[in-house]
Motif scaffolding. Sequence first.
Motif, PDB file in Angstrom:
ATOM      1  N   VAL A   1      51.946  53.284  73.165  1.00 44.04           N
ATOM      2  CA  VAL A   1      53.208  53.071  72.447  1.00 44.04           C
ATOM      3  C   VAL A   1      54.341  52.897  73.456  1.00 44.04           C
ATOM      4  O   VAL A   1      55.220  52.039  73.283  1.00 44.04           O
ATOM      5  CB  VAL A   1      53.503  54.233  71.472  1.00 44.04           C
ATOM      6  N   PHE A   2      54.329  53.678  74.527  1.00 46.22           N
ATOM      7  CA  PHE A   2      55.338  53.553  75.582  1.00 46.22           C
ATOM      8  C   PHE A   2      55.296  52.157  76.204  1.00 46.22           C
ATOM      9  O   PHE A   2      56.329  51.504  76.367  1.00 46.22           O
ATOM     10  CB  PHE A   2      55.098  54.630  76.648  1.00 46.22           C
ATOM     11  N   GLU A   3      54.096  51.679  76.532  1.00 46.39           N
ATOM     12  CA  GLU A   3      53.953  50.339  77.117  1.00 46.39           C
ATOM     13  C   GLU A   3      54.350  49.253  76.120  1.00 46.39           C
ATOM     14  O   GLU A   3      54.934  48.240  76.502  1.00 46.39           O
ATOM     15  CB  GLU A   3      52.523  50.118  77.625  1.00 46.39           C
ATOM     16  N   TYR A   4      54.033  49.469  74.851  1.00 47.40           N
ATOM     17  CA  TYR A   4      54.432  48.528  73.799  1.00 47.40           C
ATOM     18  C   TYR A   4      55.962  48.439  73.729  1.00 47.40           C
ATOM     19  O   TYR A   4      56.535  47.343  73.710  1.00 47.40           O
ATOM     20  CB  TYR A   4      53.854  48.972  72.448  1.00 47.40           C
ATOM     21  N   ALA A   5      56.611  49.595  73.705  1.00 53.38           N
ATOM     22  CA  ALA A   5      58.078  49.623  73.645  1.00 53.38           C
ATOM     23  C   ALA A   5      58.686  48.948  74.872  1.00 53.38           C
ATOM     24  O   ALA A   5      59.681  48.213  74.758  1.00 53.38           O
ATOM     25  CB  ALA A   5      58.568  51.059  73.513  1.00 53.38           C
ATOM     26  N   LYS A   6      58.102  49.172  76.042  1.00 58.43           N
ATOM     27  CA  LYS A   6      58.594  48.507  77.256  1.00 58.43           C
ATOM     28  C   LYS A   6      58.502  46.986  77.123  1.00 58.43           C
ATOM     29  O   LYS A   6      59.420  46.265  77.551  1.00 58.43           O
ATOM     30  CB  LYS A   6      57.796  48.969  78.482  1.00 58.43           C
ATOM     31  N   ALA A   7      57.414  46.488  76.551  1.00 55.39           N
ATOM     32  CA  ALA A   7      57.248  45.039  76.385  1.00 55.39           C
ATOM     33  C   ALA A   7      58.313  44.478  75.435  1.00 55.39           C
ATOM     34  O   ALA A   7      58.924  43.445  75.717  1.00 55.39           O
ATOM     35  CB  ALA A   7      55.844  44.715  75.869  1.00 55.39           C
ATOM     36  N   VAL A   8      58.545  45.162  74.313  1.00 58.55           N
ATOM     37  CA  VAL A   8      59.553  44.701  73.355  1.00 58.55           C
ATOM     38  C   VAL A   8      60.944  44.755  73.976  1.00 58.55           C
ATOM     39  O   VAL A   8      61.706  43.784  73.910  1.00 58.55           O
ATOM     40  CB  VAL A   8      59.500  45.522  72.046  1.00 58.55           C
ATOM     41  N   LEU A   9      61.285  45.878  74.600  1.00 57.32           N
ATOM     42  CA  LEU A   9      62.611  46.013  75.197  1.00 57.32           C
ATOM     43  C   LEU A   9      62.805  45.056  76.376  1.00 57.32           C
ATOM     44  O   LEU A   9      63.912  44.543  76.579  1.00 57.32           O
ATOM     45  CB  LEU A   9      62.852  47.455  75.631  1.00 57.32           C
ATOM     46  N   GLY A  10      61.745  44.798  77.118  1.00 56.64           N
ATOM     47  CA  GLY A  10      61.826  43.823  78.206  1.00 56.64           C
ATOM     48  C   GLY A  10      62.144  42.434  77.698  1.00 56.64           C
ATOM     49  O   GLY A  10      62.984  41.721  78.253  1.00 56.64           O
ATOM     50  N   ALA A  11      61.476  42.044  76.606  1.00 65.19           N
ATOM     51  CA  ALA A  11      61.747  40.730  76.009  1.00 65.19           C
ATOM     52  C   ALA A  11      63.162  40.688  75.435  1.00 65.19           C
ATOM     53  O   ALA A  11      63.871  39.691  75.576  1.00 65.19           O
ATOM     54  CB  ALA A  11      60.717  40.422  74.919  1.00 65.19           C
ATOM     55  N   MET A  12      63.572  41.786  74.824  1.00 65.77           N
ATOM     56  CA  MET A  12      64.894  41.843  74.207  1.00 65.77           C
ATOM     57  C   MET A  12      66.014  41.714  75.236  1.00 65.77           C
ATOM     58  O   MET A  12      67.024  41.058  74.996  1.00 65.77           O
ATOM     59  CB  MET A  12      65.046  43.155  73.433  1.00 65.77           C
ATOM     60  N   THR A  13      65.843  42.320  76.378  1.00 66.27           N
ATOM     61  CA  THR A  13      66.906  42.336  77.392  1.00 66.27           C
ATOM     62  C   THR A  13      66.782  41.199  78.406  1.00 66.27           C
ATOM     63  O   THR A  13      67.571  41.129  79.345  1.00 66.27           O
ATOM     64  CB  THR A  13      66.919  43.691  78.123  1.00 66.27           C
ATOM     65  N   ALA A  14      65.835  40.308  78.202  1.00 64.68           N
ATOM     66  CA  ALA A  14      65.625  39.204  79.154  1.00 64.68           C
ATOM     67  C   ALA A  14      66.725  38.146  79.087  1.00 64.68           C
ATOM     68  O   ALA A  14      66.906  37.401  80.042  1.00 64.68           O
ATOM     69  CB  ALA A  14      64.261  38.552  78.914  1.00 64.68           C
ATOM     70  N   SER A  15      67.428  38.087  77.977  1.00 69.01           N
ATOM     71  CA  SER A  15      68.512  37.107  77.855  1.00 69.01           C
ATOM     72  C   SER A  15      69.744  37.806  77.291  1.00 69.01           C
ATOM     73  O   SER A  15      69.637  38.785  76.561  1.00 69.01           O
ATOM     74  CB  SER A  15      68.097  35.945  76.953  1.00 69.01           C
ATOM     75  N   GLU A  16      70.891  37.271  77.650  1.00 70.03           N
ATOM     76  CA  GLU A  16      72.149  37.826  77.155  1.00 70.03           C
ATOM     77  C   GLU A  16      72.525  37.177  75.834  1.00 70.03           C
ATOM     78  O   GLU A  16      72.168  36.025  75.565  1.00 70.03           O
ATOM     79  CB  GLU A  16      73.256  37.603  78.176  1.00 70.03           C
ATOM     80  N   GLU A  17      73.257  37.926  75.043  1.00 69.89           N
ATOM     81  CA  GLU A  17      73.761  37.434  73.766  1.00 69.89           C
ATOM     82  C   GLU A  17      75.217  37.867  73.663  1.00 69.89           C
ATOM     83  O   GLU A  17      75.506  39.065  73.661  1.00 69.89           O
ATOM     84  CB  GLU A  17      72.930  38.022  72.623  1.00 69.89           C
ATOM     85  N   PRO A  18      76.148  36.900  73.612  1.00 66.48           N
ATOM     86  CA  PRO A  18      77.567  37.255  73.628  1.00 66.48           C
ATOM     87  C   PRO A  18      78.003  38.147  72.462  1.00 66.48           C
ATOM     88  O   PRO A  18      78.952  38.901  72.590  1.00 66.48           O
ATOM     89  CB  PRO A  18      78.284  35.903  73.588  1.00 66.48           C
ATOM     90  N   HIS A  19      77.310  38.085  71.343  1.00 66.79           N
ATOM     91  CA  HIS A  19      77.668  38.911  70.183  1.00 66.79           C
ATOM     92  C   HIS A  19      76.869  40.214  70.137  1.00 66.79           C
ATOM     93  O   HIS A  19      76.959  40.955  69.166  1.00 66.79           O
ATOM     94  CB  HIS A  19      77.461  38.113  68.893  1.00 66.79           C
ATOM     95  N   GLY A  20      76.067  40.474  71.148  1.00 66.44           N
ATOM     96  CA  GLY A  20      75.250  41.684  71.177  1.00 66.44           C
ATOM     97  C   GLY A  20      73.940  41.513  70.440  1.00 66.44           C
ATOM     98  O   GLY A  20      73.732  40.543  69.718  1.00 66.44           O
ATOM     99  N   LYS A  21      73.059  42.459  70.651  1.00 64.95           N
ATOM    100  CA  LYS A  21      71.751  42.440  69.992  1.00 64.95           C
ATOM    101  C   LYS A  21      71.601  43.696  69.152  1.00 64.95           C
ATOM    102  O   LYS A  21      72.247  44.706  69.410  1.00 64.95           O
ATOM    103  CB  LYS A  21      70.632  42.336  71.031  1.00 64.95           C
ATOM    104  N   ILE A  22      70.734  43.603  68.166  1.00 64.03           N
ATOM    105  CA  ILE A  22      70.485  44.701  67.239  1.00 64.03           C
ATOM    106  C   ILE A  22      69.003  45.050  67.318  1.00 64.03           C
ATOM    107  O   ILE A  22      68.148  44.159  67.252  1.00 64.03           O
ATOM    108  CB  ILE A  22      70.846  44.287  65.800  1.00 64.03           C
ATOM    109  N   LEU A  23      68.698  46.333  67.442  1.00 60.05           N
ATOM    110  CA  LEU A  23      67.305  46.797  67.466  1.00 60.05           C
ATOM    111  C   LEU A  23      67.090  47.749  66.308  1.00 60.05           C
ATOM    112  O   LEU A  23      67.730  48.805  66.237  1.00 60.05           O
ATOM    113  CB  LEU A  23      66.983  47.496  68.788  1.00 60.05           C
TER     114      LEU A  23
END
Length: 143
Positions: free
Chosen positions: A109-131
């Motif tokens: 689960v830890f490695e899964y979360a790292k993969a999701v968060l890594g993909a999420m933070t790989a690009s910037e979004e001027p309006h922010g991101k929601i998790l």
Amino acid sequence: LIQAAGILVAAMRVDGAADYLCGQAWGACRFPAPLGRSELPEEATVRDLDARTGASLKLTLLNPRGRIWTLIAGGGASVVYTDTICDYGFAKELANYGEYSGDPPENLVFEYAKAVLGAMTASEEPHGKILFIGGGVANFTDV
């Protein structure tokens, strides 16, 4: 005695869901990525994690530059969250579909979360991101 002969016709569909049980017997069998496209690195990471357990760890990146991300426990809950996000008009901003269920080990689960968060933070979004982080109980009655 009546002797009868018959032909048994069977069709079966093989997919990677039982790879953790049958992978050695299947050998180098590889299954194509969904949606007719190349598998992304984070998806490959999660597929490899999924192959190491009888639980379920799934990740499909629908829009890697999307604003809305999910980290959902439970296959039923992941469908409810995804449907709700789309029902509220945010389908084009939905970045991923994924779930972890079946009581996977904490380290996976830890490695899964790292993969999701890594993909999420790989690009910037001027309006922010929601998790969205959530889940449901095993009988899918209380999400």
